[in-house]
Each structure stands twice: as C-alpha cells, then as structure tokens.
Motif scaffolding. Sequence first.
Motif, PDB file in Angstrom:
ATOM      1  N   ILE A 197      38.106  41.833  54.552  1.00 22.42           N
ATOM      2  CA  ILE A 197      38.247  41.758  56.237  1.00 22.42           C
ATOM      3  C   ILE A 197      36.963  42.187  56.710  1.00 22.42           C
ATOM      4  O   ILE A 197      36.061  41.620  57.645  1.00 22.42           O
ATOM      5  CB  ILE A 197      39.281  42.640  56.896  1.00 22.42           C
ATOM      6  CG1 ILE A 197      40.235  42.362  56.402  1.00 22.42           C
ATOM      7  CG2 ILE A 197      39.284  42.714  57.952  1.00 22.42           C
ATOM      8  CD1 ILE A 197      41.321  41.340  56.622  1.00 22.42           C
ATOM      9  N   THR A 198      36.005  43.584  56.383  1.00 18.54           N
ATOM     10  CA  THR A 198      34.669  43.953  57.027  1.00 18.54           C
ATOM     11  C   THR A 198      34.276  44.058  55.767  1.00 18.54           C
ATOM     12  O   THR A 198      32.978  44.236  55.696  1.00 18.54           O
ATOM     13  CB  THR A 198      35.105  45.489  57.310  1.00 18.54           C
ATOM     14  OG1 THR A 198      35.944  46.224  56.590  1.00 18.54           O
ATOM     15  CG2 THR A 198      35.856  45.132  58.841  1.00 18.54           C
ATOM     16  N   LYS A 199      34.848  44.184  54.164  1.00 16.61           N
ATOM     17  CA  LYS A 199      34.084  43.702  53.365  1.00 16.61           C
ATOM     18  C   LYS A 199      34.302  43.208  52.381  1.00 16.61           C
ATOM     19  O   LYS A 199      35.786  42.838  51.911  1.00 16.61           O
ATOM     20  CB  LYS A 199      33.191  45.217  52.744  1.00 16.61           C
ATOM     21  CG  LYS A 199      35.037  46.115  52.212  1.00 16.61           C
ATOM     22  CD  LYS A 199      34.129  47.125  52.262  1.00 16.61           C
ATOM     23  CE  LYS A 199      35.860  48.299  51.712  1.00 16.61           C
ATOM     24  NZ  LYS A 199      37.035  49.160  52.794  1.00 16.61           N
ATOM     25  N   LYS A 200      33.665  43.088  51.255  1.00 21.29           N
ATOM     26  CA  LYS A 200      34.357  41.448  50.282  1.00 21.29           C
ATOM     27  C   LYS A 200      35.298  42.054  49.657  1.00 21.29           C
ATOM     28  O   LYS A 200      35.224  43.014  49.380  1.00 21.29           O
ATOM     29  CB  LYS A 200      33.252  41.147  49.643  1.00 21.29           C
ATOM     30  CG  LYS A 200      31.594  40.374  50.236  1.00 21.29           C
ATOM     31  CD  LYS A 200      32.479  39.104  49.894  1.00 21.29           C
ATOM     32  CE  LYS A 200      32.539  38.704  49.295  1.00 21.29           C
ATOM     33  NZ  LYS A 200      31.761  37.384  48.363  1.00 21.29           N
ATOM     34  N   SER A 201      36.269  41.870  48.979  1.00 21.69           N
ATOM     35  CA  SER A 201      37.290  42.092  48.432  1.00 21.69           C
ATOM     36  C   SER A 201      37.042  42.238  47.077  1.00 21.69           C
ATOM     37  O   SER A 201      35.811  42.120  46.006  1.00 21.69           O
ATOM     38  CB  SER A 201      38.365  40.839  48.223  1.00 21.69           C
ATOM     39  OG  SER A 201      39.619  41.664  47.097  1.00 21.69           O
ATOM     40  N   ASP A 202      37.842  43.509  46.571  1.00 22.79           N
ATOM     41  CA  ASP A 202      37.048  43.937  44.901  1.00 22.79           C
ATOM     42  C   ASP A 202      39.158  42.936  43.910  1.00 22.79           C
ATOM     43  O   ASP A 202      38.236  42.624  42.679  1.00 22.79           O
ATOM     44  CB  ASP A 202      37.251  45.054  44.505  1.00 22.79           C
ATOM     45  CG  ASP A 202      38.314  45.661  45.332  1.00 22.79           C
ATOM     46  OD1 ASP A 202      39.620  44.981  45.851  1.00 22.79           O
ATOM     47  OD2 ASP A 202      38.731  47.727  45.262  1.00 22.79           O
ATOM     48  N   GLN A 203      39.666  42.101  45.234  1.00 26.94           N
ATOM     49  CA  GLN A 203      40.831  41.408  44.281  1.00 26.94           C
ATOM     50  C   GLN A 203      39.970  39.833  43.816  1.00 26.94           C
ATOM     51  O   GLN A 203      41.216  39.646  43.557  1.00 26.94           O
ATOM     52  CB  GLN A 203      42.167  41.595  45.006  1.00 26.94           C
ATOM     53  CG  GLN A 203      41.867  43.346  44.429  1.00 26.94           C
ATOM     54  CD  GLN A 203      42.725  44.130  43.627  1.00 26.94           C
ATOM     55  OE1 GLN A 203      43.058  42.987  42.772  1.00 26.94           O
ATOM     56  NE2 GLN A 203      42.638  45.081  43.134  1.00 26.94           N
TER      57      GLN A 203
END
Length: 416
Positions: A188-194
């Motif tokens: 959403i506001t930052k890249k996903s760690d998943q």
Amino acid sequence: MDILRIATAGSVDDGKSTLIGRLLYETQSITKDKIEALESASKRKGLDFLDLSLLTDGLIAEREQGITIDVAHIYFSTPNRKYIIADTPGHVEYTRNMVTGASTANVSLILIDARQGVVEQTARHLSIASLLRIPKVVVCINKMDLVQYSEARFNEIIESLKPLISNTQFEGQEISYLPISSLFGQNITKKSDQMNWYTGESLLNELEAYEFANQLSQAESRFQVQWVIRPKTEEFHDYRGYAGKIASGTFKVGDKIRVLPTGQESTISSIEKFQDKLEKADAGESVVISLATDVDISRGNTLVLANDLDAPQMKEFSAKICWLDQQALVPGKTYLLQHGVHLGKAKISQIESRLDVINQTVETDIQSLKLNEIGSISLRTAQPVMADAYEKNPANGSFILIDEFSNSTVGVGFLN
C-alpha cells in the motif's frame, strides 16, 4: 502542489473502504481522536486489528450492512501532492453513484478480490473507466493474504482480465496491475515483505510518480457565462463583466472572441480574479471577463476565440449515456438537458444501442434503457448546444438529463 483525483471501484466487500483507510492511516492523515475512536469501535466488534473501513463508511446504514452506499470524498496529502479520493459503491444497483463519483478522476483504482477473481462488476467498472476516459487505471488485486500471497493466483487473474480489457475501448489509457493486502498494509505505502516476487512499486509510490497532463488546458478555449455583472453604482456605472469558469483552454487580454450562439465578436479588455487583474486565465479558473465593446451576452452563452471557426453549435447529436432513473428511458420523451449552466429542452430521437458490459458487446434494436444501463442515444434540442466531443474536451462534452416534472437527474451523457 498539484491535486490527483482518484476514484475507487470494485464489487461488494472487495475492500475499497479498507484500502482508503489504510492510505489515510499510513500517511498519518488521521487525527488522534479519530484513531482512538477507531480503536474503541474495533474492540467493540471483537477485532484484534483496526477496522479501517470505518474511516470512510460514514452512514449508519453503511456501517450496519458493511457496504458502501453513497459516494464519499476523502482528502489526504503527502509532501509531494494532494489527493482527493471518491470512494464509490460496489453494488450493481449503485452503478450510477460510481459514474458520478468517477467523472472527475485522473486515476481509477479497480479492486478485485483475489479469491473471487474477475466478476460481473469488474467488467462494469472497466467499462465505466473506459467511457469516462480516465487516463490511468490501476487494477488492485486485493486480499492476497487470503490466497497465501500466491504469485500464480495473481498471474491467473491478470490472464483472465486480458480478453475483457482487449474488448474494452481503452485508447491512450494506462493500465497497471498491483497485488495488495489492504488489511495488513502489503504494497500500500511500502513494498510488501510477503510478495518478494512482485517487482513493481507500492500503490502510493505509483500514485506519487504518476505524471498527468492537464488535458483541459490543451483543449479549445471555452468560457460559459454564469452571470452578467452590472453593479449600477456611480463608481462603476459603465462596468459590465461576465463571470464564469473557464472550462478549457486559455483566454488572454487582447484576444478576439466570438459569442455563441449569437456570433457577435469583440476583444477581451480585462480579466479579473477577486481583486487581481490577470493577463491570462487558464482552464479551471473562475474569473470575470470584460469586453472592449458592449454586446448582447446572457447566462448560458459561450465565449470562444474568434479564429475557432469550427466551434460546435448543435441541435442534433448522439451521445453515450448512463441511465440513473427507475423509470426507463424511451424514445420520443422530452427532458431538460443541462450542459454547464445552459438549460434547455431535448427530445430522445432514438436509442441506437445498449452495451452489454459483461461480454463487451453492443446490442442494437433496443426499445428502452433501464436503471444503471449504458447505451448510445440520439437527441434533438430546442436550442443550439455548444458542446465538444467528450473524448477531446471532457469539461465541455458532458451533460445531464433532468425530468421536467420531478426535477430528478435521470441520465448522465457524454457526447460522441
């Protein structure tokens, strides 16, 4: 800072309100008291996470049913730009709300539930984004957490979208695809760690980087008179000004203009905005224009540049329309047509076709258009309408139809 206007769209429970709530929450656009109220409401519902949809679903009926009913406008900003989001309903019976909410958007966010994939409303929302010529469409495949952040599922949905998009008339419009989880803030506001397999930007970064040209400033100059100003005081005894909003293009002091529909010509002697005198004014500005000579101008007349010899004056034309009324549209009926501030009578000559949004096919030999249906019609007006094709000039190419007895707005139209 510039303002980016966004419209959300998606089927019921695809997570539109939660997505907007997540954007507000993570950009710190929520006051402390609202966060406390949100925490309290989430606890009362027995949730161990914040129910961010409560930030946008303001009507009691929306909270009771867990769906969005009316269009809500939400404002937030970052250091780079300001944003206005129109959170539009997802249910088919509120399609008319989606059309009106998205009519001024620069970007459309179309949400898809990763579990459900492409549904009927997906086709409908893509059709409306195409109809409104929204420059950028971001297809947000939401609830990726419920499909274990599967890259295969993401790609499967994109493949199922391709035939639908190829059949939809997206001409010059930019389309991108984004896997997200609004509930947990993934991409959403930052890249996903998943989802390390996803190489694109987060939603906010994509919105921040999007450069949108002001199409209206490049279009032909149009100024529709809203009010004639005659103070009739001793100091301003001879003053005559024409107030309105510049729909498109640019007007400058010294420009030679023509008045439609009368065809009279004059020269711009001054342009005023509040207490300031301007040398020029651009699309979107509300100003008062004075002319070097007194000509017969009244509310609803349009000023164009004198050398614009092709400025349209039409009494018969065709348009695409989204029908908003419970009573069906039928040929031969008379309505009031409002184009800007101009209001006059119009008769429906013919219903040319209806769009089957599911299959993206056009049906002919149509006798009526029902609530939320989209079609093409021919109209005949009692007075000339100074309107452009919507594709070339959105600000001067749309209109509404009004029932002359109930005063209800029954249709939204876009000139071909």
